[in-house]
Motif scaffolding. Structure first.
Motif, PDB file in Angstrom:
ATOM      1  N   SER A 125     -25.399  12.514 -15.253  1.00  0.00           N
ATOM      2  CA  SER A 125     -26.728  12.724 -15.833  1.00  0.00           C
ATOM      3  C   SER A 125     -27.630  11.535 -15.517  1.00  0.00           C
ATOM      4  O   SER A 125     -28.774  11.694 -15.085  1.00  0.00           O
ATOM      5  CB  SER A 125     -26.589  12.903 -17.349  1.00  0.00           C
ATOM      6  OG  SER A 125     -27.837  13.107 -17.934  1.00  0.00           O
ATOM      7  N   GLU A 142     -26.779  18.628 -20.920  1.00  0.00           N
ATOM      8  CA  GLU A 142     -27.874  17.680 -20.656  1.00  0.00           C
ATOM      9  C   GLU A 142     -27.839  17.266 -19.181  1.00  0.00           C
ATOM     10  O   GLU A 142     -28.867  17.212 -18.499  1.00  0.00           O
ATOM     11  CB  GLU A 142     -27.710  16.447 -21.553  1.00  0.00           C
ATOM     12  CG  GLU A 142     -28.885  15.491 -21.465  1.00  0.00           C
ATOM     13  CD  GLU A 142     -28.690  14.238 -22.327  1.00  0.00           C
ATOM     14  OE1 GLU A 142     -29.427  13.271 -22.109  1.00  0.00           O
ATOM     15  OE2 GLU A 142     -27.799  14.239 -23.202  1.00  0.00           O
ATOM     16  N   HIS A 191     -29.657  19.825 -28.215  1.00  0.00           N
ATOM     17  CA  HIS A 191     -29.300  19.312 -26.879  1.00  0.00           C
ATOM     18  C   HIS A 191     -29.100  20.462 -25.887  1.00  0.00           C
ATOM     19  O   HIS A 191     -29.400  20.321 -24.693  1.00  0.00           O
ATOM     20  CB  HIS A 191     -28.041  18.450 -26.976  1.00  0.00           C
ATOM     21  CG  HIS A 191     -28.250  17.237 -27.848  1.00  0.00           C
ATOM     22  ND1 HIS A 191     -29.015  16.167 -27.444  1.00  0.00           N
ATOM     23  CD2 HIS A 191     -27.817  16.946 -29.105  1.00  0.00           C
ATOM     24  CE1 HIS A 191     -29.044  15.257 -28.409  1.00  0.00           C
ATOM     25  NE2 HIS A 191     -28.323  15.705 -29.430  1.00  0.00           N
ATOM     26  N   GLN A 211     -32.534  21.609 -24.938  1.00  0.00           N
ATOM     27  CA  GLN A 211     -33.158  20.617 -24.056  1.00  0.00           C
ATOM     28  C   GLN A 211     -32.640  20.808 -22.622  1.00  0.00           C
ATOM     29  O   GLN A 211     -33.421  20.795 -21.658  1.00  0.00           O
ATOM     30  CB  GLN A 211     -32.816  19.214 -24.570  1.00  0.00           C
ATOM     31  CG  GLN A 211     -33.691  18.129 -23.979  1.00  0.00           C
ATOM     32  CD  GLN A 211     -33.363  16.764 -24.576  1.00  0.00           C
ATOM     33  OE1 GLN A 211     -32.217  16.474 -24.881  1.00  0.00           O
ATOM     34  NE2 GLN A 211     -34.370  15.930 -24.740  1.00  0.00           N
ATOM     35  N   GLY A 212     -31.312  20.975 -22.508  1.00  0.00           N
ATOM     36  CA  GLY A 212     -30.742  21.211 -21.185  1.00  0.00           C
ATOM     37  C   GLY A 212     -31.266  22.502 -20.575  1.00  0.00           C
ATOM     38  O   GLY A 212     -31.623  22.565 -19.385  1.00  0.00           O
TER      39      GLY A 212
END
Length: 1653
Positions: A202, A257, A294, A297-298
């Protein structure tokens, strides 16, 4: 490559002491306390900033050497190294950096297991070094990151963190990193390794994206995203296909993520290929994770990478995507959880991203769900629409029409929650141009509809926390409409003139205010700007209301300006703005009048004064003038027709309907068209709601207005109503019509009656008399009998009132004899009598009294009997009502209470008006008396509110008489009766009653004054003082009431005529039996006052006082009787004081309340008081103060009875104000005796009760209750003393004793001498005690030889402080006191000796001459005091040093020279004594010795200064404040002798007594000066400090360590050779092992300063 330093062990040594100290700090870093760890770490860091190579290499070697060091210690050192590297990286050479990198890598990977704290610290060090030595760190990492073998967890983490920290240096390495990483991914089995690889990937992806986004700053510009797409794609496959299936939640979130960032680097084809599976995989995670942020968001990152340039690759997945996203919007976020809010916003962002390629499809899906969904779903859909309209404007631009059209389904919504969110959507649409499309007007109408919502029905509120009330929604939509009209410019064409269509419809009446506000803004703006679209074309704009419709509607709305959220101003602004569009003839009139009306409304709001009637008069006047300026009969009739057609709009709005009827009345009055008039008379009567009084009054007034021009048609109409509408049965052809009920007929009757009243009032005066008896009275009279319906009754009364007004001479302009009046008044009385006395529910009483008041004005005058009946009926029906007007019921609503309160107030106002009208017919005291006789019985009521009502009535009437009477026609023969009846009420328990009674007496006296012939403005001091008495009555304190009533008795005694005194006293005596005890006491006081002052004018009544003794007092309750009894005892005492005194003193303590009153009464006689004080002083002098019993273990002192009784009695005497003069005369003897009494009571126990109960006690004495506690001797003496000071007005002494907390100290054996010291100081400065000091000394001198230690201590403390206060500058007194003290230096009491030493030392205060006279004696005494062997606590030593300090300021150098150094040496050990007082006095004395340090003894004394300097500087931060202050004082005195101006200046500026000294900063600055000024003494000072490393106090050890640090740290390198470095540094190192954390911390801080050693 530079190799490490030459030392074998690898430490970059300096060869100095700092090497060992660094190692000592490293060794001590793992301190036992957190504070110690922090401070030592900070010290290492500070050293490291100066000597990075030494500290870093030392840490390196220490860690290399101590391989088995505890983990916590390794972590502290590694963290410290990281901080130093971050701060000094540019000073770290490559060789050392290489060593540190190797160490960091070794520490990080030493344990194969993951040990977070340790390995994290090592990783942090590597990342810090990687900022500059990235390649070297990566080289070390690559060694541990070999293909085919899984690396250590923290190796991967370090590479990831380094990619984040140093993007530009790391991205070129990532090709190699990724090529090594990819094969490893398949080998990873454990979740923690998967997590760290995912996290690193990431960060790699973020770094690559940032590198490429800022390629212009990058070192290698050839790097592009494409270079990494294959590796990232392969890694993506592993993460997605294999790892994402993990059960570990934290891992899955990190993978998502990472995938979000990685998608931005993947090849387009690859991304499109894997996209369906990726989305499916991500969406499946939602089911496994309770916290979705999360994942979302990803997901949004993945969508962001895909949804570009209209790419529709997502189409097959769209449905699945939406089905996962929708539920997250449909469930509202938890606003207490920040992640929940973030997720909600992220989900909405996903929808905005999806709208780029799928705006059409998405809109269709949203609208479909909006149509079919439940509440939650629909709220969610509307939230999405709001976000799309605002955040995805470009994508949604071509879908605006579809959105507006689709959202029309919400217009009929009934759910407030949905309506609220839809209103927010409408705001968003307005800002983005949606409402300009077709359907926009319907959206605006929706908002207006919400502005019209009624309040929620009363009752239980919904339990739903999200519940939206009608009020809340309405307020919001009010604001929305105003915002759209005033801030969104594009909305003007949408709103104008469309909003005009919203004014007239009945369903939008409630929104009238806000709609008019918006329209007023638009209309006035367009009118001022002369806008093209301002003028309305009523032909083209067919839906816009016509002018007469708007005028009729706006006039009525303006008539009730307070309704609909204060709409009045906005309606008027709109009328003004619209006038050119309504009729040009109205422009000038409205432009002139309307601003004045708006101003009137504004003023009434500011002043909080509102009269609806006054406003209606103004509004109707505007209408009338508007009709005048138009001057068109047809126009007027047309407008009238419009008003008539609007009646139905107001069926739910009685106020507005009332005003509309009045407007119709004005128009009918103006019109000459009979058909029009008849038609609208019919209309009014057919549309009025006969059950509503407001509508009824509007209709009746309209009839009245019309009657002014059309009297006969109106009377004809009323007559036809009476004949046709008031018949119960239908007949003839119309039998099918439903019969009217009796109730209906009664209500019609009520309206009809009221109409007759207003017709009578408004008809032409020339016609009314003839019509009155012929038509009106004949029509209404039969209805007055047997009235059952309340509305009929109240309207009959109103009608009668109106008829009375119409027949008044002022109205008729001629006299009229109303022969039927008596009959009507009887009806009114019967109505009043029929009202309930338990509750006030109607306005019948008030209306009936108003009607009677109106009728009383007419001729002929009422007979006496008629007047009597009327007053009695009126007062009886009101006074008996409950206090609040109705019995209080549980749960009664506030509105009802308010209504009853208003009714009650108006009823009493009506009563007062009626009584005033009756008084007008006989404006004499006889007229008042005819009212007063009805009030008298109520004055004795047991209910407060009934007495208060009666008095208020009397006051109103008496005031009215005073203002309007002719004094020459009255004689106030019943003045005595009136005032006598009022006197008991002046002390009534109810404040309101008391004040009203005083007011009544005041007005009665004013009336009497006027009758005596005085003018109205005549100033009579006694009468004019009455209002002051009233103010004093506010407090219900009996003593204040007594004082006021006493003053009142003087006024009455002065003003009561002689011929009325006898009657006054007779009536007043009835007041002694008043049901209220307070009132009977007031009567008693006035009775006594009058008899005392005017007793010569009456036959005196004699009371046998002598036999009423103490036992009787217990049964007497009323104060006036008690007063008589107590006075008799006082009289007895004037003859037999000694016997009375002896008897009273023998009573048991504590005295009961009766006994206290006896003492108080005796004290009121000055002669008795003087004699009592003399005899009591004699008793105190002769009696033993206490009895002492000596047990083996302790001495017990017990109080004796006589002094205790005398003490308690004296307190009572002193507490009496009357004794002041006598007490002041005996001031000196009382002061001395009370001081000894306090001293004699310290630690003395109360006498046992049996000692107080002696056999020879006189019979009949009442003992104090068994439960009463025997007074504590000490407290009793102190309280008596306090009372003595208060009585003699020695408030300056009291203030000082209170401020210094002496009252408590007087009771404490340890502190009472100090309390007497403070007392003496206060006495000397006191304006009261000062002049008596010589006499007080004389009275106390003999007590210095008393047998009792306690008394000697008191005198010694007194004398000692007296000398300190210069004995009032009396030399003879000084000699007397000094000799007295010298005589007690060998006293057996340790305390007395100490106080004598103190006193002798205080001679310094008296002046140098006397000091010289006594210097030898005093110095000898002081030196002897310092050697006192029986001084275990150093008290005498402390006093001796303190005394010496003071004497030194006054004596010559020759007197002290021989003992100067001896004294210096003798006091030095005292600097380190445990007792703070001793340390402080020793330091102060040393400072005072400085006076002699500049003469012959200069050299030896300077040596003493240097010897003591370190000690003084260290104690400058002593734990005790007094020692700190002493050090400041001495150093300021010693400074000038040290031979250094800079150091002296430092002392004088920074060592101010109360200034806050920043000790560390001061020591640092001072050490620099000391190095400069006394270079030869530095080692001496340093060694002096080192000797304090073994001090008793940890604070002093800490100070010493710090001082050493500053001295050595600031010493120039060239001078360091004079210092015993090894000794000092080893001593500091030892301190690092001290037991106290603070010492270890200061030692570490000191070491951090010694980086040059």
């Amino acid at each position: 490559m530079i190799m490490p330093g030459p030392e074998e062990n690898g430490v970059r040594s300096t060869g100095g002491q700092v090497d060992d100290m660094t190692m000592a700090l490293i060794d001590a870093a793992n301190d036992r306390t957190e504070e110690g760890q922090d401070q030592i770490s900070q010290a290492l860091f500070d050293l490291g900033k100066r000597k990075p190579a030494l500290v870093l290499s030392s840490c390196y070697c220490y860690l290399k050497k101590h391989t088995k060091l505890v983990q916590e210690h390794r972590v502290i050192l590694l963290q410290c190294m990281e901080k130093i590297v971050k701060e000094t990286l540019d000073q770290v050479d490559t060789g050392l950096a290489t060593d540190l990198i190797k160490l960091g890598a070794m520490e990080m990977t030493m344990s194969k297991e993951v040990v977070p704290d340790w390995q994290n610290a090592a990783s942090g060090l590597l990342v810090a070094l990687g900022e500059q030595y990235c390649d070297e760190v990566m080289s070390e990492m690559f060694e541990r990151f070999q293909p085919g073998t899984l690396p250590h967890y923290f190796v991967v983490r370090t590479i990831g963190n380094l990619a984040q920290a140093n993007v530009y240096r790391m991205v070129p390495h990532l090709t190699a990193v990724l090529s090594t990483t990819l094969p490893m991914l398949g080998m990873v089995k454990h979740d923690n390794m998967k997590w760290v690889f995912s996290s690193a990937l990431s960060k790699f992806s973020e770094a690559i994206i940032e590198y490429c986004a800022n390629i212009d700053k990058a070192p290698d510009k050839s790097i592009t995203r494409d270079r990494f797409s294959q590796e990232i794609g392969s890694a993506f496959d592993v993460l997605f296909t294999t790892w994402l299936q993990s059960k570990e939640a934290k891992l899955r979130l990190t993978i998502v993520e990472a995938m979000g960032h990685m998608t931005h680097l993947m090849a387009k084809e690859k991304l499109e290929e894997v996209l369906p599976r990726v989305l499916q995989g991500i969406l499946l995670l939602y089911k496994k994770h309770p916290e979705p942020f999360h994942i979302t968001q990803g997901l949004s990152n993945v969508l962001d990478a895909v949804c570009i340039e209209g790419n529709t690759i997502l189409e097959p997945q769209l449905e699945g995507l939406l089905s996962s996203l929708f539920p997250q919007v449909f469930n509202p976020p938890d606003y207490s959880n920040p992640l929940s809010i973030k997720n909600h916003n992220e989900v909405l962002r996903c929808f905005a991203i999806l709208a780029r390629p799928f705006s059409g499809k998405l809109t269709g899906i949203l609208l479909q769900k909006l149509e079919n969904g439940n509440e939650k779903v629909r709220i969610g859909i509307l939230t999405i629409f709001k976000h799309l309209i605002n955040a995805a404007n470009d994508a949604m631009e071509d879908k605006q029409e579809v959105v507006v059209s689709g959202l029309k389904m919400m217009l009929a919504e009934q759910n407030n929650k949905l309506k609220k969110i839809f209103a927010q959507v409408i705001i968003a649409m307005a800002h983005h141009g949606y409402l300009e499309l077709e359907g926009g007007h319907q959206m605006i109408e929706f908002i207006v509809k919400q502005c019209s919502l009624p309040n929620d029905p009363p009752g239980k509120r919904s339990p739903d926390p999200e519940y939206v009330s009608n009020q809340a929604l309405r307020l919001m939509c009010d604001n929305v409409l105003q915002l759209l009209a005033t801030t969104v410019e594009d909305m003007e064409p949408v709103l104008w003139p469309f909003l005009l269509e919203m004014i007239v419809p009945e369903q939008y009446t409630q929104a009238g205010g806000v709609v008019c506000k918006c329209l007023a803004h638009l209309a006035n703006k367009k009118r001022e700007e002369k806008a093209e679209d301002y003028e309305l074309d009523y032909e083209m704009q067919a839906n816009t209301p016509k002018p007469n419709v708007m005028i009729a509607r706006l006039m009525v709305l303006a008539g009730c300006p307070k309704n609909n959220r204060e709409r009045g101003t906005h309606v008027l602004q709109l009328m003004k703005g619209m006038s050119p569009n309504l009729d040009d003839r109205l422009i000038d009139l409205w432009d002139t009048v309307i601003p004045k009306l708006i101003q009137y409304l504004d003023d009434s709001n500011k002043e909080d004064s509102w009269s609806q009637k006054n406003w209606e008069d103004l509004a109707l006047k505007l209408l009338s003038k508007s009709l005048d300026v138009i001057e068109s009969e047809d126009w007027i009739a047309d407008l009238g027709e419009t008003f008539g057609s609007h009646v139905s709009l107001y069926n739910s709005y009685p106020d507005e309907k009332n005003f509309l009827y009045k407007c119709l009345g004005v128009i009918m009055r103006k019109s000459t068209k009979k058909d029009f008039v008849n038609k609208h008379l019919d209309l009014i009567f057919s549309t009025v709601k006969h059950t509503d009084q407001v509508e009824r009054e509007g209709a009746a007034i309209a009839m009245g207005f019309c009657a002014a021009s059309h009297l006969d048609p109106v009377l004809g109409k009323l007559d036809s109503v009476a004949k046709n509408d008031m018949v119960q049965k239908s007949g003839g052809l119309f039998k099918f019509i439903k019969d009217k009920s009796e109730a209906d007929i009664e209500r019609i009757k009520a309206t009809l009656m009221l109409c007759y009243g207003y017709v009578a009032l408004f008809s032409p005066v020339s016609l009314i008399v003839s019509r009155m008896e012929a038509t009106i009275l004949r029509s209404i009279t039969p209805h007055f009998v047997n009235v059952k319906d309340t509305s009929v009754k109240t309207n009959l009364i109103r009608t009668l009132d109106l008829i009375g007004k119409s027949l008044h001479p002022d109205h008729l302009k001629t006299q009229y004899n109303f022969t039927n009046r008596g009959e009507f008044i009887n009806h009114m009385e019967s109505y009043m009598k029929a009202e309930s006395l338990t509750a006030l529910t109607t306005e019948t009483r008030a209306l009936a009294m108003n009607a009677c008041a109106t009728l009383v004005k007419l001729d002929p005058k009422l007979s006496e009997a008629e007047e009597f009946d009327l007053i009695k009926t009126a007062t009886d029906c009101l006074y008996s009502l409950p206090k609040e007007g109705a019995a209080v019921k549980k749960g009664k609503q506030e509105g009802m209470e308010l209504e009853v309160e208003v009714l009650l107030e108006s009823s009493f106002e009506s009563l007062y008006d009626l009584l005033k009208e009756l008084l007008k017919k006989d404006l004499t005291t006889d007229g008042l008396d005819s009212i007063f006789k009805h009030i008298v019985p109520w004055l004795l009521s047991t209910h407060d509110h009934e007495r208060e009502r009666a008095l208020r009535t009397l006051l109103v009437c008496a005031h009215f008489l005073l203002e309007n009477m002719d004094p020459t026609e009255s004689k106030f023969t019943n003045q005595s009766t009136v005032i006598a009846r009022l006197v008991p009420r002046c002390t009534d328990p109810d404040l309101e009653v008391r004040q009203l009674a005083i007011d009544c007496i005041y007005v009665s006296l004013k009336i009497a004054s006027r009758i005596e012939g005085n003018p109205a403005d005549y100033k009579d001091a006694m009468i004019d003082a009455m209002p002051t008495l009233k103010e004093r009555l506010v407090k219900g304190d009996p003593s204040i009431l007594f004082s006021v009533i006493n003053d009142l008795s003087k006024v009455i005694a002065k003003k009561m005529p002689s011929d009325q005194i006898q009657n006054f006293l007779e009536v007043l005596q009835e007041g002694l039996l008043d049901p209220q005890s307070h009132s009977s006491s007031g009567a008693c006081v006035v009775l006594n006052g009058i008899m005392k002052t005017r007793g010569t004018e009456i036959i005196k009544q004699v009371e046998n006082i002598v036999t009423s003794l103490h036992s009787k007092l217990a049964t007497i309750d009323f104060p006036q009787t008690r007063t008589g009894t107590l006075r008799s005892i006082r009289t007895l005492a004037t003859h037999h004081l000694s016997l009375v005194l002896k008897t009273l003193i023998s009573y048991q303590l504590p005295y009961d309340s009766d006994m206290v009153e006896i003492w108080q009464t005796l004290s009121q006689d000055p002669q008795i008081t003087t004699a009592m004080i003399d005899q009591m002083l004699g008793m105190l002098h002769k009696s033993l103060p206490y009895e002492e019993r000596n047990n083996e273990e302790e001495i017990t002192r017990t109080a004796t009875s006589t002094p205790m009784a005398v003490t308690c009695a004296m307190k009572i005497i002193f507490d009496c104000e009357e004794t002041e003069e006598q007490v002041v005369k005996a001031y000196h003897t009382l002061m001395g005796a009370l001081m000894l009494r306090i001293g004699s009571s310290v630690g003395v126990k109360p006498a046992r009760q049996k000692e107080m109960e002696r056999d020879d006690k006189p019979k009949g004495k009442k003992a104090a209750p068994v439960t009463s506690k025997v007074p504590e001797p000490s407290q009793a003496a102190i309280e008596t003393f306090r009372s003595f000071l208060t009585r003699t007005k020695s408030t300056d002494i009291i203030d000082i004793l209170t401020e210094e907390e002496c009252w408590e100290k007087f009771e404490e054996e340890e502190n009472y001498p100090e309390a007497f010291t403070i007392l003496t100081r206060a006495m000397v400065t006191s304006s009261v005690a000062g002049p008596h000091m010589s006499e007080i000394v004389a009275s106390l001198t003999s007590a210095l030889s008393s047998l009792y230690d306690l008394q000697r201590v008191v005198v010694a403390a007194f004398f000692a402080e007296l000398i300190n206060q210069k004995c009032m500058d009396n030399a003879d007194l000084v000699e007397l006191v000094m000799n007295s003290l010298l005589g007690r230096l060998v006293d057996s009491s340790h305390k007395v000796r100490m106080l004598c030493i103190r006193g002798l030392g205080n001679i310094a205060s008296v002046g140098s001459e006397l000091v010289k006279k006594y210097s030898t004696t005093v110095l000898s005494a002081m030196m002897a005091g310092m050697d006192d062997k029986e001084d275990p606590d150093d008290d005498i030593t402390t006093e001796a040093m303190s005394g010496l300090s003071r004497i030194l300021c006054e004596i010559e150098e020759s007197h002290i020279r021989a003992i100067l150094i001896n004294v210096s040496l003798k006091i030095r050990p005292c600097f380190e004594k445990e007792k703070p007082d001793v340390r402080a006095q020793a330091i102060i004395l040393f400072g005072n010795l400085s006076r002699f340090g500049d003469g012959p003894s200069k050299a030896p004394f300077l040596e003493q200064i240097h010897s003591n300097l370190v000690s003084l500087l260290l104690h400058l931060n002593d734990p005790e404040t007094k020692v700190k202050k002493a050090c400041k004082f001495s150093l300021r005195l010693l400074g000038p002798l040290m031979g250094s101006e800079t150091i002296n200046d430092k002392f004088q500026r920074h060592l101010l007594e109360d200034a806050n000294l920043i000790y560390g900063e001061f020591l640092n600055d001072l050490s620099k000066l000391m190095i400069e000024e006394f270079p030869d003494k530095i080692n001496f000072y340093v060694m002096g400090c080192v000797s304090f490393f073994k001090s008793l106090w940890s604070e002093i050890k800490s100070n010493a360590a710090l001082f050493v640090g500053y001295l050595l740290g600031n010493l120039h390198e060239s001078r360091q050779n004079v210092i015993s470095k090894e000794h000092v540094c080893s001593a500091l190192i030892m301190l690092l092992k001290d037991q106290t954390p603070a010492v270890r911390c200061r030692a570490a801080e000191a070491i951090s300063l010694l980086y040059e050693y």
